[in-house]
Design an enzyme around this catalytic site. Sequence first.
Site, PDB file in Angstrom:
ATOM      1  N   TRP A  14      -3.420 -14.558  30.945  1.00  0.00           N
ATOM      2  CA  TRP A  14      -3.967 -13.676  29.698  1.00  0.00           C
ATOM      3  C   TRP A  14      -4.568 -14.152  29.103  1.00  0.00           C
ATOM      4  CZ3 TRP A  14      -0.971  -8.440  31.585  1.00  0.00           C
ATOM      5  CH2 TRP A  14      -1.257  -7.946  32.500  1.00  0.00           C
ATOM      6  N   HIS A  97      -2.219 -26.274  28.347  1.00  0.00           N
ATOM      7  CA  HIS A  97      -3.854 -26.231  28.580  1.00  0.00           C
ATOM      8  C   HIS A  97      -5.015 -26.247  27.507  1.00  0.00           C
ATOM      9  CE1 HIS A  97      -7.407 -23.089  28.121  1.00  0.00           C
ATOM     10  NE2 HIS A  97      -6.642 -22.749  29.280  1.00  0.00           N
ATOM     11  N   GLU A  99      -6.455 -25.276  26.002  1.00  0.00           N
ATOM     12  CA  GLU A  99      -6.300 -25.032  24.488  1.00  0.00           C
ATOM     13  C   GLU A  99      -5.556 -24.699  23.555  1.00  0.00           C
ATOM     14  OE1 GLU A  99      -8.647 -20.892  26.245  1.00  0.00           O
ATOM     15  OE2 GLU A  99      -6.710 -20.693  25.747  1.00  0.00           O
ATOM     16  N   GLU A 171      -8.990 -28.494  35.146  1.00  0.00           N
ATOM     17  CA  GLU A 171     -10.405 -27.446  34.336  1.00  0.00           C
ATOM     18  C   GLU A 171     -10.727 -28.593  33.114  1.00  0.00           C
ATOM     19  OE1 GLU A 171      -8.253 -25.071  30.885  1.00  0.00           O
ATOM     20  OE2 GLU A 171      -7.174 -26.814  30.046  1.00  0.00           O
ATOM     21  N   SER A 217     -13.368 -20.916  33.821  1.00  0.00           N
ATOM     22  CA  SER A 217     -14.226 -20.048  34.602  1.00  0.00           C
ATOM     23  C   SER A 217     -14.485 -19.540  35.492  1.00  0.00           C
ATOM     24  CB  SER A 217     -16.276 -20.322  33.654  1.00  0.00           C
ATOM     25  OG  SER A 217     -16.035 -19.600  32.332  1.00  0.00           O
ATOM     26  N   GLY A 238      -9.079 -17.163  33.939  1.00  0.00           N
ATOM     27  CA  GLY A 238      -8.901 -17.025  32.516  1.00  0.00           C
ATOM     28  C   GLY A 238      -8.999 -15.123  32.545  1.00  0.00           C
ATOM     29  N   GLY A 239     -10.868 -15.312  31.744  1.00  0.00           N
ATOM     30  CA  GLY A 239     -11.257 -14.051  31.771  1.00  0.00           C
ATOM     31  C   GLY A 239     -11.318 -12.912  32.814  1.00  0.00           C
TER      32      GLY A 239
END
Length: 267
Positions: A14, A97, A99, A171, A217, A238-239
């Site tokens: 999330w 991750h 990010e 990823e 994605s 993810g989203g």
Amino acid sequence: MMAPMRPVIIAANWKMHTTPEDAGELAATIAARSGEPGVVRVVCPPFVCLAAVREALAGTGIAVGAQNLHHEIAGPFTGEVSAPMLAGLATWVILGHSERRRDAAETDALIGRKLGRAVEAGLRPILCVGEQLTEREAGRAEAVVSAQVTGCLGDHDPDALTAAGLVVAYEPVWAIGTGRNARGADAAAMAGLIRRTAAGLGWGDSAERLPVLYGGSVTAVNIGEFLAEPSIDGALVGGASLKPDEMAGIVGRAAVTARARLAAGGS
């Protein structure tokens, strides 16, 4: 020799979305729409939402994961969360991750230390690896991913990581939130590379039992292409994981793969 039957896993990341007030409701809705016991399902909310999500998911068979942890057990690290602090709140944790690598400058060595803390605390780790667009265009994608796997896993006992239930998520960074997508064949090739790299680190036959997820994605529309690949064992979402209908579609397609694997394993 028969290929090992690995679990099918859908993990929801999330990221920095939801609050304690709405996270529990979202988790409960997702659980109600994705009741597929043949699929290992994990929801990873922000730290402040862990308790609310744990309560909402109690008895549903869906596990709770954290999105990160610190590489030390305790100390003067303002704003950080250690592995022991997650006891009772989560049973899984995402590490490395893209990010975190980008925004917090996390190195493979640091991520490896976090991996050790996760294992010590009994948390099941999802280790993320993947290349940047410039690295892929330069023909270095395989070298980058292999180096990440080696840098994160190399100092750890393969038996301990296997016992901890390590999962690796591939990823491709260039496919996260960019509108560009990797192909199923791309992800399958990287899954094979990840397992070969683990085998070279002393995993032996256990490398073939290492679950590898795709994360880039992921949606209910494209998940089928990745799960059609025998070497891909699910997805780090993810989203789309913030949308109950999308999660229902993703988990539903994962359940098809899980049933097919079960049938093949019993034949």
